[in-house]
Design a protein around this motif. Structure first.
Motif, PDB file in Angstrom:
ATOM      1  N   MET A 270       9.361   3.402  -9.339  1.00  0.00           N
ATOM      2  CA  MET A 270       8.773   2.067  -9.198  1.00  0.00           C
ATOM      3  C   MET A 270       8.125   1.917  -7.827  1.00  0.00           C
ATOM      4  SD  MET A 270      10.668  -1.658  -9.612  1.00  0.00           S
ATOM      5  CE  MET A 270      11.625  -1.583  -8.089  1.00  0.00           C
ATOM      6  N   VAL A 271       8.828   2.322  -6.774  1.00  0.00           N
ATOM      7  CA  VAL A 271       8.282   2.223  -5.414  1.00  0.00           C
ATOM      8  C   VAL A 271       7.097   3.168  -5.245  1.00  0.00           C
ATOM      9  CG1 VAL A 271       8.791   2.575  -2.963  1.00  0.00           C
ATOM     10  CG2 VAL A 271      10.494   1.487  -4.452  1.00  0.00           C
ATOM     11  N   PHE A 272       7.209   4.392  -5.794  1.00  0.00           N
ATOM     12  CA  PHE A 272       6.133   5.379  -5.704  1.00  0.00           C
ATOM     13  C   PHE A 272       4.869   4.859  -6.389  1.00  0.00           C
ATOM     14  CE2 PHE A 272       3.832   9.260  -6.900  1.00  0.00           C
ATOM     15  CZ  PHE A 272       3.851   9.963  -5.702  1.00  0.00           C
ATOM     16  N   ASN A 273       5.061   4.170  -7.520  1.00  0.00           N
ATOM     17  CA  ASN A 273       3.933   3.615  -8.269  1.00  0.00           C
ATOM     18  C   ASN A 273       3.278   2.455  -7.516  1.00  0.00           C
ATOM     19  OD1 ASN A 273       3.048   1.373 -10.499  1.00  0.00           O
ATOM     20  ND2 ASN A 273       2.608   3.444 -11.227  1.00  0.00           N
ATOM     21  N   GLN A 274       4.084   1.686  -6.777  1.00  0.00           N
ATOM     22  CA  GLN A 274       3.560   0.527  -6.055  1.00  0.00           C
ATOM     23  C   GLN A 274       2.794   0.940  -4.805  1.00  0.00           C
ATOM     24  OE1 GLN A 274       7.063  -1.808  -5.357  1.00  0.00           O
ATOM     25  NE2 GLN A 274       7.118  -2.671  -7.431  1.00  0.00           N
ATOM     26  N   THR A 275       3.357   1.888  -4.061  1.00  0.00           N
ATOM     27  CA  THR A 275       2.722   2.299  -2.812  1.00  0.00           C
ATOM     28  C   THR A 275       3.196   3.687  -2.406  1.00  0.00           C
ATOM     29  OG1 THR A 275       2.603   1.879  -0.434  1.00  0.00           O
ATOM     30  CG2 THR A 275       4.482   0.926  -1.597  1.00  0.00           C
ATOM     31  N   GLN A 276       2.352   4.685  -2.614  1.00  0.00           N
ATOM     32  CA  GLN A 276       2.722   6.045  -2.257  1.00  0.00           C
ATOM     33  C   GLN A 276       2.818   6.216  -0.746  1.00  0.00           C
ATOM     34  OE1 GLN A 276       0.385   9.061  -4.213  1.00  0.00           O
ATOM     35  NE2 GLN A 276       0.308   7.947  -6.162  1.00  0.00           N
ATOM     36  N   PHE A 277       2.084   5.414  -0.013  1.00  0.00           N
ATOM     37  CA  PHE A 277       2.073   5.541   1.447  1.00  0.00           C
ATOM     38  C   PHE A 277       3.454   5.244   2.050  1.00  0.00           C
ATOM     39  CE2 PHE A 277       1.482   3.718   5.700  1.00  0.00           C
ATOM     40  CZ  PHE A 277       0.810   4.763   6.331  1.00  0.00           C
ATOM     41  N   PHE A 278       4.140   4.256   1.471  1.00  0.00           N
ATOM     42  CA  PHE A 278       5.441   3.863   2.012  1.00  0.00           C
ATOM     43  C   PHE A 278       6.611   4.554   1.295  1.00  0.00           C
ATOM     44  CE2 PHE A 278       2.950   0.137   3.429  1.00  0.00           C
ATOM     45  CZ  PHE A 278       3.305   0.151   4.772  1.00  0.00           C
ATOM     46  N   TYR A 279       6.301   5.471   0.385  1.00  0.00           N
ATOM     47  CA  TYR A 279       7.377   6.071  -0.399  1.00  0.00           C
ATOM     48  C   TYR A 279       8.346   6.867   0.474  1.00  0.00           C
ATOM     49  CZ  TYR A 279      10.076   8.833  -3.618  1.00  0.00           C
ATOM     50  OH  TYR A 279      11.126   9.413  -4.270  1.00  0.00           O
ATOM     51  N   ILE A 280       7.816   7.740   1.346  1.00  0.00           N
ATOM     52  CA  ILE A 280       8.694   8.575   2.175  1.00  0.00           C
ATOM     53  C   ILE A 280       9.542   7.715   3.123  1.00  0.00           C
ATOM     54  CG2 ILE A 280       8.755  10.353   3.975  1.00  0.00           C
ATOM     55  CD1 ILE A 280       6.502  11.780   2.547  1.00  0.00           C
ATOM     56  N   PRO A 281       8.962   6.697   3.813  1.00  0.00           N
ATOM     57  CA  PRO A 281       9.828   5.808   4.609  1.00  0.00           C
ATOM     58  C   PRO A 281      10.912   5.137   3.766  1.00  0.00           C
ATOM     59  CG  PRO A 281       7.550   5.492   5.231  1.00  0.00           C
ATOM     60  CD  PRO A 281       7.540   6.394   4.031  1.00  0.00           C
TER      61      PRO A 281
END
Length: 522
Positions: A270-281
């Motif tokens: 869900m988070v990866f789908n919303q924003t890949q940029f913030f996924y690793i943080p």
């Protein structure tokens, strides 16, 4: 505000990281249809309300003792209210099972929390093929660092972890809100009708799914066990914030599943789908949060062991007091490292969080059910009928979860029973030995002792100097002191009976002589 931050860092890490694995496990068992998902989310939301808010935040935490909570505290509140030996024996045994279950839960909680977060690495591009053993090793290293940090004390731990958990809960809430905006129909899950409808229309299948819905509640029992570290008020106040954030996130996860039917790892996808940029943080934050999740249970285990030692249920261990203000903030070195070894064993035995989920939950609901039974009995005897009504309600819900969880035993739940059997065996052996020792060393009444002492003291020659006798209660003279004076005829000119009484302060010692008991006896 500072005390609430400490509660977030010390108490709510476990239940706060349940969104990582709860729905991920459940969707393996059901089709992602609207009635199914809305029903499941409704069950989760109302489980928070009934079990966490009513059973623990209100009822259980109103039954604290000297600021502490836990199964042993409930026993100490209940035993004086009972009338016969059979009732006392029954609730004493129930307490032993509850303590053993909580200790067993303390082994599985860090393992599943840390493993489930580390598995989020598999969604990072280029790391999809990371081996299972590599993930387990990473999780093991994180666990070692966590347990090594425990000796700093729960106050320092909570000061460090509290601000991090604020970010974690806000991240959960924001991610949930974004998904809810795309699929607002999921808000129907707030209505308990949909959870009830799911249970009624799906029969036994829905009943057994309750054993996985239970995963969202893991850590609720730590609220009560950790009460001694912070007090009731900051824990309850922090729960309202945690509840709001968790409900938003679970609603968001439900919305995401309904719009992405082939999802596997719900929260991370869900988070990866919303924003890949913030996924690793977010992944890094989730790993840190799962480390903190383990803290709630570890602190709870320290409290339970401390209560077991002071009530003579378990052998005496060295206890370090880590706060100048609160006696209940403690660290037990032996327990800390034994717990770590057990956690590492479980990690390498199961290797994957979904497999560990099969073993998880049975001990949690066992502890909750025992809490419900003991609370209900206390309120019934006290005739607190308003609280009794709700205590009966939550106990019925506890038993529904417990009945559903029996299907976990063949699929890994047996290991949790084996783990819990170890502390239970220790408790039974130790208490049995204590009873036999007490029976073999019957103390002598002070009145009878003084009659014989006065006769002897004035009729025999005495050794020059002072003898020091250590006793637990001066009204009961131990056999060794009786034998020394009367059987072996070893009598000093000055005899001091020395006893220690624990007070509520973590540090400091005061001493004084009471009135002389007899000539040459103080």
């Amino acid at each position: 505000m500072k005390s609430i931050l400490r509660a977030l860092g010390l108490v709510f890490g476990d239940i706060g990281t349940s969104p990582i694995y709860t729905l991920t496990v459940i969707i393996l068992l059901i089709k992602p249809e609207p009635t199914h998902i809305i029903g499941i989310i409704s069950l989760i939301v109302w489980s928070f309300i009934i079990i966490v808010t009513i059973e623990y935040a209100w009822l259980a935490m109103s039954l604290g003792r000297r600021g502490e909570g836990g199964t042993i505290v409930l026993k100490e509140r209940l035993i004086p209210l009972l009338r016969n030996g059979k009732q006392i024996a029954f609730f004493t045994m129930l307490t032993y099972i509850g303590v053993a279950a909580l200790i067993g839960d303390g082994v599985i909680t860090p393992a599943i929390s840390i493993l489930s977060a580390v598995e989020g690495i598999l969604l990072i591009p280029g790391m999809e093929d990371t081996g299972t053993i590599v993930l387990v090793v990473i999780a093991a290293i994180i666990a070692i660092f966590l347990f090594a940090f425990q000796k700093k004390g729960s106050e320092k731990v909570s000061d460090l972890f509290g601000p991090i958990m604020i970010f974690w809960f806000l991240a959960l809430a924001v991610a949930g809100i974004f998904s809810i905006m795309k699929f607002p129909q999921i808000l129907q899950a707030v209505n308990p009708y949909y959870g009830s409808y799911f249970l009624v229309t799906h029969g036994w299948a829905a009943f057994f799914i309750l054993s996985d819905v239970l995963l969202c509640l893991t850590g609720a029992e730590a609220m009560y066990a950790d009460m001694g570290h912070l007090g009731r008020k900051p824990i309850v106040q922090a729960w309202y914030l945690v509840f709001f954030c968790l409900v938003l996130n679970y609603l968001g996860q439900g919305a995401f599943v309904l719009s992405h039917h082939h999802v596997k790892n719900v929260l991370f996808e869900m988070v990866f789908n919303q924003t890949q940029f913030f996924y690793i943080p977010f992944l890094v934050l989730s790993i840190v949060a799962t480390v903190i999740a383990s803290q709630a249970m570890i602190s709870g285990i320290f409290s339970i062991f401390y209560q077991a030692i002071t009530t003579h249920i378990l052998p005496i261990l060295k206890v370090d007091y880590t706060s100048m203000k609160m006696r209940t903030q403690i660290y037990i070195n032996t327990v800390n490292w034994l717990l770590l070894m057990a956690v590492l064993f479980v990690m390498f035995q199961f290797r994957e969080s979904y497999r560990l989920a099969a073993a998880y939950g049975f001990l949690v609901i066992t502890t909750m059910s025992i809490t419900g039974i003991m609370m209900t009995t206390i309120f019934f005897i006290r005739r607190s009928y308003f609280k009794l009504f709700f205590a009966v309600l939550v106990t019925i819900v506890d038993f529904a979860f417990l009945g559903a969880s029996f299907n976990k035993i063949p699929h890994g739940g047996y290991l949790s029973l084996i783990i819990a059997a170890i502390p239970l065996s220790m408790i039974l052996l130790y208490t049995s030995g204590q009873r036999k020792l007490y029976g073999a060393m019957q103390p002598v009444e002070l009145r009878l002792f003084l009659e014989k002492y006065n006769e002897l003291y004035h009729s025999v020659s005495k050794i020059q100097g002072t003898a020091l006798f250590l006793v637990s209660n001066v009204k009961k003279i131990p056999p060794y002191m009786y034998n020394t004076m009367f059987n072996h005829r070893i009598l000093y000119e000055d005899n001091i009976v020395f006893s220690i009484i624990r007070n509520s302060d973590p540090f400091g010692v005061t001493g004084r002589f009471k009135e002389p008991l007899a000539d040459g006896l103080r």
